[in-house]
Write a protein that holds these residues in place. Structure first.
Motif, PDB file in Angstrom:
ATOM      1  N   GLN A 107      11.026 -51.451  15.292  1.00 45.16           N
ATOM      2  CA  GLN A 107       9.859 -51.435  15.043  1.00 45.16           C
ATOM      3  C   GLN A 107       8.764 -51.343  16.044  1.00 45.16           C
ATOM      4  O   GLN A 107       7.747 -50.360  16.039  1.00 45.16           O
ATOM      5  CB  GLN A 107       9.304 -52.526  14.150  1.00 45.16           C
ATOM      6  CG  GLN A 107      10.282 -52.786  12.937  1.00 45.16           C
ATOM      7  CD  GLN A 107       9.979 -51.638  11.946  1.00 45.16           C
ATOM      8  OE1 GLN A 107       8.586 -51.305  11.890  1.00 45.16           O
ATOM      9  NE2 GLN A 107      10.980 -51.083  11.227  1.00 45.16           N
TER      10      GLN A 107
ATOM     11  N   ALA B 195       8.639 -47.970  17.651  1.00 45.96           N
ATOM     12  CA  ALA B 195       7.973 -46.900  16.791  1.00 45.96           C
ATOM     13  C   ALA B 195       6.653 -46.919  16.708  1.00 45.96           C
ATOM     14  O   ALA B 195       5.949 -45.958  16.850  1.00 45.96           O
ATOM     15  CB  ALA B 195       8.472 -47.073  15.077  1.00 45.96           C
ATOM     16  N   LEU B 196       6.075 -48.108  16.899  1.00 48.64           N
ATOM     17  CA  LEU B 196       4.671 -48.175  17.012  1.00 48.64           C
ATOM     18  C   LEU B 196       4.252 -47.802  18.361  1.00 48.64           C
ATOM     19  O   LEU B 196       3.185 -47.135  18.418  1.00 48.64           O
ATOM     20  CB  LEU B 196       4.248 -49.864  16.713  1.00 48.64           C
ATOM     21  CG  LEU B 196       4.345 -50.374  15.300  1.00 48.64           C
ATOM     22  CD1 LEU B 196       4.292 -51.941  15.245  1.00 48.64           C
ATOM     23  CD2 LEU B 196       3.587 -49.597  14.402  1.00 48.64           C
TER      24      LEU B 196
ATOM     25  N   ALA C 189       3.839 -44.254  18.160  1.00 49.19           N
ATOM     26  CA  ALA C 189       2.981 -43.683  17.058  1.00 49.19           C
ATOM     27  C   ALA C 189       1.386 -43.887  17.547  1.00 49.19           C
ATOM     28  O   ALA C 189       0.495 -43.351  17.077  1.00 49.19           O
ATOM     29  CB  ALA C 189       3.046 -44.237  15.594  1.00 49.19           C
TER      30      ALA C 189
ATOM     31  N   THR D  40      -1.615 -41.365  17.733  1.00 52.27           N
ATOM     32  CA  THR D  40      -2.847 -41.556  16.801  1.00 52.27           C
ATOM     33  C   THR D  40      -4.150 -41.449  17.500  1.00 52.27           C
ATOM     34  O   THR D  40      -4.875 -40.741  17.340  1.00 52.27           O
ATOM     35  CB  THR D  40      -2.687 -42.794  15.957  1.00 52.27           C
ATOM     36  OG1 THR D  40      -1.352 -42.834  15.222  1.00 52.27           O
ATOM     37  CG2 THR D  40      -4.033 -43.082  14.989  1.00 52.27           C
TER      38      THR D  40
ATOM     39  N   PHE E 283       1.017 -42.309   9.440  1.00 55.34           N
ATOM     40  CA  PHE E 283       2.292 -42.627   9.007  1.00 55.34           C
ATOM     41  C   PHE E 283       3.503 -41.448   9.385  1.00 55.34           C
ATOM     42  O   PHE E 283       4.569 -41.915   9.790  1.00 55.34           O
ATOM     43  CB  PHE E 283       2.262 -42.420   7.263  1.00 55.34           C
ATOM     44  CG  PHE E 283       1.622 -43.713   6.698  1.00 55.34           C
ATOM     45  CD1 PHE E 283       0.428 -43.647   6.302  1.00 55.34           C
ATOM     46  CD2 PHE E 283       2.346 -44.757   6.772  1.00 55.34           C
ATOM     47  CE1 PHE E 283      -0.049 -44.816   5.668  1.00 55.34           C
ATOM     48  CE2 PHE E 283       2.058 -45.768   6.050  1.00 55.34           C
ATOM     49  CZ  PHE E 283       0.654 -45.772   5.500  1.00 55.34           C
TER      50      PHE E 283
ATOM     51  N   TYR F 225       4.406 -42.676  12.622  1.00 55.22           N
ATOM     52  CA  TYR F 225       5.083 -44.084  12.684  1.00 55.22           C
ATOM     53  C   TYR F 225       6.644 -43.746  12.465  1.00 55.22           C
ATOM     54  O   TYR F 225       7.711 -44.240  13.049  1.00 55.22           O
ATOM     55  CB  TYR F 225       4.672 -44.913  11.758  1.00 55.22           C
ATOM     56  CG  TYR F 225       5.575 -46.043  11.659  1.00 55.22           C
ATOM     57  CD1 TYR F 225       6.033 -46.040  10.069  1.00 55.22           C
ATOM     58  CD2 TYR F 225       5.723 -47.129  12.456  1.00 55.22           C
ATOM     59  CE1 TYR F 225       6.933 -47.269   9.677  1.00 55.22           C
ATOM     60  CE2 TYR F 225       6.731 -47.940  11.910  1.00 55.22           C
ATOM     61  CZ  TYR F 225       7.410 -47.953  10.729  1.00 55.22           C
ATOM     62  OH  TYR F 225       8.251 -49.146  10.219  1.00 55.22           O
TER      63      TYR F 225
ATOM     64  N   LEU G  82      10.057 -44.250  14.286  1.00 56.96           N
ATOM     65  CA  LEU G  82      10.942 -45.057  13.819  1.00 56.96           C
ATOM     66  C   LEU G  82      12.366 -44.271  13.985  1.00 56.96           C
ATOM     67  O   LEU G  82      13.277 -44.850  14.195  1.00 56.96           O
ATOM     68  CB  LEU G  82      10.666 -45.482  12.366  1.00 56.96           C
ATOM     69  CG  LEU G  82      11.624 -46.592  11.804  1.00 56.96           C
ATOM     70  CD1 LEU G  82      11.395 -47.825  12.528  1.00 56.96           C
ATOM     71  CD2 LEU G  82      11.199 -46.675  10.100  1.00 56.96           C
TER      72      LEU G  82
END
Lengths: 133, 77
Positions: free
Chosen positions: A76, A79-80, A83, A87, A118, A121, A125
């Motif tokens: 997680q 993944a963040l 992302a 963003t 999303f 993300y 992920l």
């Protein structure tokens, strides 16, 4: 090789179900607002309805994270970490383009940008999960 | 880092799921550790060592070509 357990797949299923429930509320609200036939307070209420639904989704997500083991939490985090900068890059670039050439708000308003968050993300992920499988 | 986890698990005829349940992690985590794609945290490594009744350094070792130390004993000098 699929190494997720039945309980893990069940938790994933509930998470996706919650997300799609929120998406249904969101797009229903957006559809109603684009009709442009509602009064000011009704429009305000319709715009706010998806918020508590999303808060419920976030609460389930935080419960899910609390039950994750160390590798799942690392996935997680990765993944963040993938992302978040993407963003920032998107928002920064759109901001500059808005100044430079002017962007049509019908094509590049807030409601057009959030899906990319999303997308980034889920891409992060998938990338992180593949790394550890 | 390398490890003997798969060997130790096979000696006891345990599945990855059984080992995962025993140390309270997911089967994905056990698989990632065995394939060398993930190094466990110290608490998890200690849990695994306690489960197999072996010191951590007898199960996990640095990937520098040195052999694992089955007893975990240190030799100084």
């Amino acid at each position: 090789m699929n190494v997720t357990s039945k309980s893990e797949r069940s938790a994933d299923y509930k998470g996706y179900l919650g997300f799609f429930a929120w998406a249904a509320f969101y797009f229903a609200a957006r559809g109603l607002l684009e009709l442009d036939t509602l009064g000011w307070w009704t429009r305000f209420a319709v715009a706010i309805v998806p918020v508590p639904v999303f808060a419920w989704v976030l609460w389930n997500v935080s419960k899910g994270i609390a039950q994750m083991d160390e590798l799942q939490r690392r996935i997680q985090l990765e993944a963040l970490a993938f992302a978040f900068p993407l963003t920032v890059l998107l928002l920064m670039t759109l901001g500059l383009l808005e100044l430079a050439i002017g962007l049509n708000p019908a094509d590049w308003s807030y409601r057009h940008v959030w899906p990319f968050v999303f997308l980034f993300y889920f891409a992060g992920l998938a990338r992180a999960k593949r790394r550890y499988e | 880092m390398r490890n003997r986890l798969k060997v130790l698990r096979a000696e006891r005829d345990w599945s990855q799921a059984q080992l995962a349940d025993a140390v309270s992690v997911s089967r994905q985590t056990i698989n990632a550790i065995e394939t060398g794609k993930y190094d466990p945290s110290l608490p998890l490594a200690l849990k695994i060592g306690r489960l197999f009744n072996q010191p951590v350094e007898a199960i996990f070792f640095l990937d520098d070509g040195a052999s694992p130390n089955p007893t975990g004993a240190h030799h100084v000098g």
